[in-house]
Motif scaffolding. Structure first.
Motif, mmCIF file in Angstrom:
data_model
loop_
_atom_site.group_PDB
_atom_site.id
_atom_site.type_symbol
_atom_site.label_atom_id
_atom_site.label_comp_id
_atom_site.label_asym_id
_atom_site.label_seq_id
_atom_site.Cartn_x
_atom_site.Cartn_y
_atom_site.Cartn_z
ATOM 1 N N ALA A 146 48.525 42.630 -11.797
ATOM 2 C CA ALA A 146 48.341 42.343 -10.370
ATOM 3 C C ALA A 146 47.967 43.618 -9.612
ATOM 4 C CB ALA A 146 49.610 41.713 -9.793
ATOM 5 N N GLY A 147 48.523 44.754 -10.007
ATOM 6 C CA GLY A 147 48.148 46.018 -9.382
ATOM 7 C C GLY A 147 46.687 46.343 -9.625
ATOM 8 N N ALA A 148 46.231 46.121 -10.861
ATOM 9 C CA ALA A 148 44.822 46.357 -11.183
ATOM 10 C C ALA A 148 43.926 45.405 -10.391
ATOM 11 C CB ALA A 148 44.583 46.193 -12.683
ATOM 12 N N ARG A 149 44.347 44.156 -10.276
ATOM 13 C CA ARG A 149 43.564 43.204 -9.481
ATOM 14 C C ARG A 149 43.570 43.600 -8.008
ATOM 15 N NH1 ARG A 149 46.028 39.184 -13.037
ATOM 16 N NH2 ARG A 149 47.505 38.727 -11.376
ATOM 17 N N GLY A 150 44.691 44.168 -7.530
ATOM 18 C CA GLY A 150 44.749 44.647 -6.149
ATOM 19 C C GLY A 150 43.758 45.765 -5.900
ATOM 20 N N LEU A 151 43.621 46.653 -6.890
ATOM 21 C CA LEU A 151 42.639 47.733 -6.786
ATOM 22 C C LEU A 151 41.228 47.157 -6.696
ATOM 23 C CD1 LEU A 151 41.706 50.700 -6.953
ATOM 24 C CD2 LEU A 151 41.859 50.485 -9.444
ATOM 25 N N GLY A 187 47.373 37.262 0.750
ATOM 26 C CA GLY A 187 46.367 38.099 1.406
ATOM 27 C C GLY A 187 46.489 38.042 2.924
ATOM 28 N N LEU A 188 46.681 36.848 3.466
ATOM 29 C CA LEU A 188 46.854 36.714 4.914
ATOM 30 C C LEU A 188 48.160 37.360 5.368
ATOM 31 C CD1 LEU A 188 45.545 33.085 5.537
ATOM 32 C CD2 LEU A 188 44.497 35.243 6.282
ATOM 33 N N ALA A 189 49.214 37.248 4.557
ATOM 34 C CA ALA A 189 50.496 37.877 4.902
ATOM 35 C C ALA A 189 50.356 39.403 4.937
ATOM 36 C CB ALA A 189 51.580 37.459 3.909
ATOM 37 N N VAL A 190 49.585 39.961 4.010
ATOM 38 C CA VAL A 190 49.349 41.410 4.009
ATOM 39 C C VAL A 190 48.651 41.808 5.303
ATOM 40 C CG1 VAL A 190 48.015 43.259 2.916
ATOM 41 C CG2 VAL A 190 49.360 41.702 1.503
ATOM 42 N N TRP A 191 47.638 41.053 5.692
ATOM 43 C CA TRP A 191 46.896 41.353 6.914
ATOM 44 C C TRP A 191 47.783 41.216 8.150
ATOM 45 C CZ3 TRP A 191 44.477 37.366 10.280
ATOM 46 C CH2 TRP A 191 43.784 37.939 11.351
ATOM 47 N N LEU A 192 48.506 40.100 8.244
ATOM 48 C CA LEU A 192 49.371 39.893 9.405
ATOM 49 C C LEU A 192 50.492 40.926 9.445
ATOM 50 C CD1 LEU A 192 49.481 35.990 9.420
ATOM 51 C CD2 LEU A 192 48.261 37.498 11.014
ATOM 52 N N GLY A 193 51.010 41.304 8.282
ATOM 53 C CA GLY A 193 52.027 42.356 8.224
ATOM 54 C C GLY A 193 51.480 43.672 8.734
ATOM 55 N N PHE A 194 50.236 43.955 8.396
ATOM 56 C CA PHE A 194 49.592 45.165 8.911
ATOM 57 C C PHE A 194 49.441 45.081 10.427
ATOM 58 C CE2 PHE A 194 45.888 47.414 10.444
ATOM 59 C CZ PHE A 194 46.196 48.704 10.053
ATOM 60 N N GLU A 195 48.860 43.986 10.899
ATOM 61 C CA GLU A 195 48.597 43.835 12.337
ATOM 62 C C GLU A 195 49.876 43.859 13.165
ATOM 63 O OE1 GLU A 195 45.841 41.878 14.351
ATOM 64 O OE2 GLU A 195 44.262 42.605 13.040
ATOM 65 N N ALA A 196 50.926 43.169 12.678
ATOM 66 C CA ALA A 196 52.152 43.034 13.470
ATOM 67 C C ALA A 196 53.124 44.188 13.270
ATOM 68 C CB ALA A 196 52.844 41.714 13.124
ATOM 69 N N GLY A 197 53.072 44.839 12.124
ATOM 70 C CA GLY A 197 54.073 45.855 11.837
ATOM 71 C C GLY A 197 53.535 47.250 11.601
ATOM 72 N N VAL A 227 41.842 36.958 2.582
ATOM 73 C CA VAL A 227 41.931 35.786 1.708
ATOM 74 C C VAL A 227 41.274 36.124 0.369
ATOM 75 C CG1 VAL A 227 41.118 33.415 1.341
ATOM 76 C CG2 VAL A 227 42.144 34.066 3.537
ATOM 77 N N LEU A 228 40.102 36.772 0.422
ATOM 78 C CA LEU A 228 39.432 37.221 -0.799
ATOM 79 C C LEU A 228 40.367 38.133 -1.592
ATOM 80 C CD1 LEU A 228 36.997 37.762 -2.704
ATOM 81 C CD2 LEU A 228 36.320 39.579 -1.110
ATOM 82 N N TYR A 229 40.992 39.091 -0.911
ATOM 83 C CA TYR A 229 41.947 39.989 -1.570
ATOM 84 C C TYR A 229 43.016 39.171 -2.301
ATOM 85 C CZ TYR A 229 45.824 43.268 -2.083
ATOM 86 O OH TYR A 229 46.850 44.023 -2.587
ATOM 87 N N GLY A 230 43.595 38.200 -1.615
ATOM 88 C CA GLY A 230 44.645 37.389 -2.224
ATOM 89 C C GLY A 230 44.165 36.572 -3.408
ATOM 90 N N VAL A 231 42.962 36.017 -3.309
ATOM 91 C CA VAL A 231 42.398 35.246 -4.421
ATOM 92 C C VAL A 231 42.238 36.136 -5.653
ATOM 93 C CG1 VAL A 231 40.292 34.065 -5.217
ATOM 94 C CG2 VAL A 231 41.278 33.508 -2.993
ATOM 95 N N VAL A 232 41.736 37.344 -5.459
ATOM 96 C CA VAL A 232 41.553 38.274 -6.573
ATOM 97 C C VAL A 232 42.905 38.720 -7.116
ATOM 98 C CG1 VAL A 232 40.608 40.506 -7.286
ATOM 99 C CG2 VAL A 232 39.275 39.018 -5.793
ATOM 100 N N VAL A 233 43.829 39.093 -6.233
ATOM 101 C CA VAL A 233 45.155 39.557 -6.669
ATOM 102 C C VAL A 233 45.869 38.476 -7.480
ATOM 103 C CG1 VAL A 233 47.481 40.115 -5.820
ATOM 104 C CG2 VAL A 233 45.510 41.322 -4.920
ATOM 105 N N ALA A 234 45.740 37.238 -7.062
ATOM 106 C CA ALA A 234 46.405 36.139 -7.757
ATOM 107 C C ALA A 234 45.724 35.776 -9.067
ATOM 108 C CB ALA A 234 46.470 34.910 -6.845
ATOM 109 N N GLY A 235 44.559 36.353 -9.317
ATOM 110 C CA GLY A 235 43.863 36.081 -10.570
ATOM 111 C C GLY A 235 43.136 34.758 -10.586
ATOM 112 N N ARG A 236 42.841 34.214 -9.428
ATOM 113 C CA ARG A 236 42.164 32.911 -9.379
ATOM 114 C C ARG A 236 40.733 32.988 -9.911
ATOM 115 N NH1 ARG A 236 46.306 31.042 -9.974
ATOM 116 N NH2 ARG A 236 47.761 30.707 -8.302
#
Length: 154
Positions: free
Chosen positions: A16-21, A101-111, A137-146
């Motif tokens: 998942a870390g590699a997919r995040g990269l 992916g959306l949670a990462v973005w919202l976490g960035f924006e809000a926190g 969303v693209l980030y999340g799709v890739v991270v999840a390995g979809r």
């Protein structure tokens, strides 16, 4: 047995870390295309590096851009590794990646953005925010390995 579970997650975390990269790299590509067709705006990673890593300001522009991208990719890899720590049943859910992916973005924006003093994020147009949301969303799709599903046991 309790000690085996964290060790068993090790490969999932690394994948998942590699997919995040890779996902962060894909986001860079999307940002490059959208910047070419829209108004030029400083990206949040650029604003953070410029504000919090003053030594970078003294570098030539191309090196500043490289440092910014490397920081963004490291953040993406770290976010992917965190996804890999989620329980397998959660990671396998079809909506897990896009929601993450959306949670990462919202976490960035809000926190994170307010904490780091990146206030211009909230002054962006609705179209810019929609593109950034889709980017995550693209980030999340890739991270999840979809795009390249892993073995069901992972």
């Amino acid at each position: 047995m309790g000690c085996r579970k964290p060790a068993a997650r090790g490969p999932a975390v690394v994948r998942a870390g590699a997919r995040g990269l890779v996902a962060a790299m894909a986001m860079t590509g999307v940002r490059t295309v959208t910047a070419a067709v829209g108004p030029h705006e400083q990206s949040p990673p650029a604003a953070i590096v410029e504000r919090h890593v003053p030594v970078v300001r003294r570098l030539p522009e191309r090196y500043r851009e490289a440092v910014t991208e490397l920081a963004h990719w490291a953040y993406g890899a770290g976010g992917g590794a965190v996804f890999g720590l989620l329980p397998p049943g959660v990671r396998r859910h079809p909506a897990a990646g896009p929601a993450y992916g959306l949670a990462v973005w919202l976490g960035f924006e809000a926190g994170i953005a307010p904490l780091l003093g990146v206030h211009h994020v909230h002054e962006r147009s609705l179209a810019w925010r929609a593109v950034v949301a889709l980017d995550h969303v693209l980030y999340g799709v890739v991270v999840a390995g979809r795009l390249a599903p892993e073995h069901p046991r992972a």
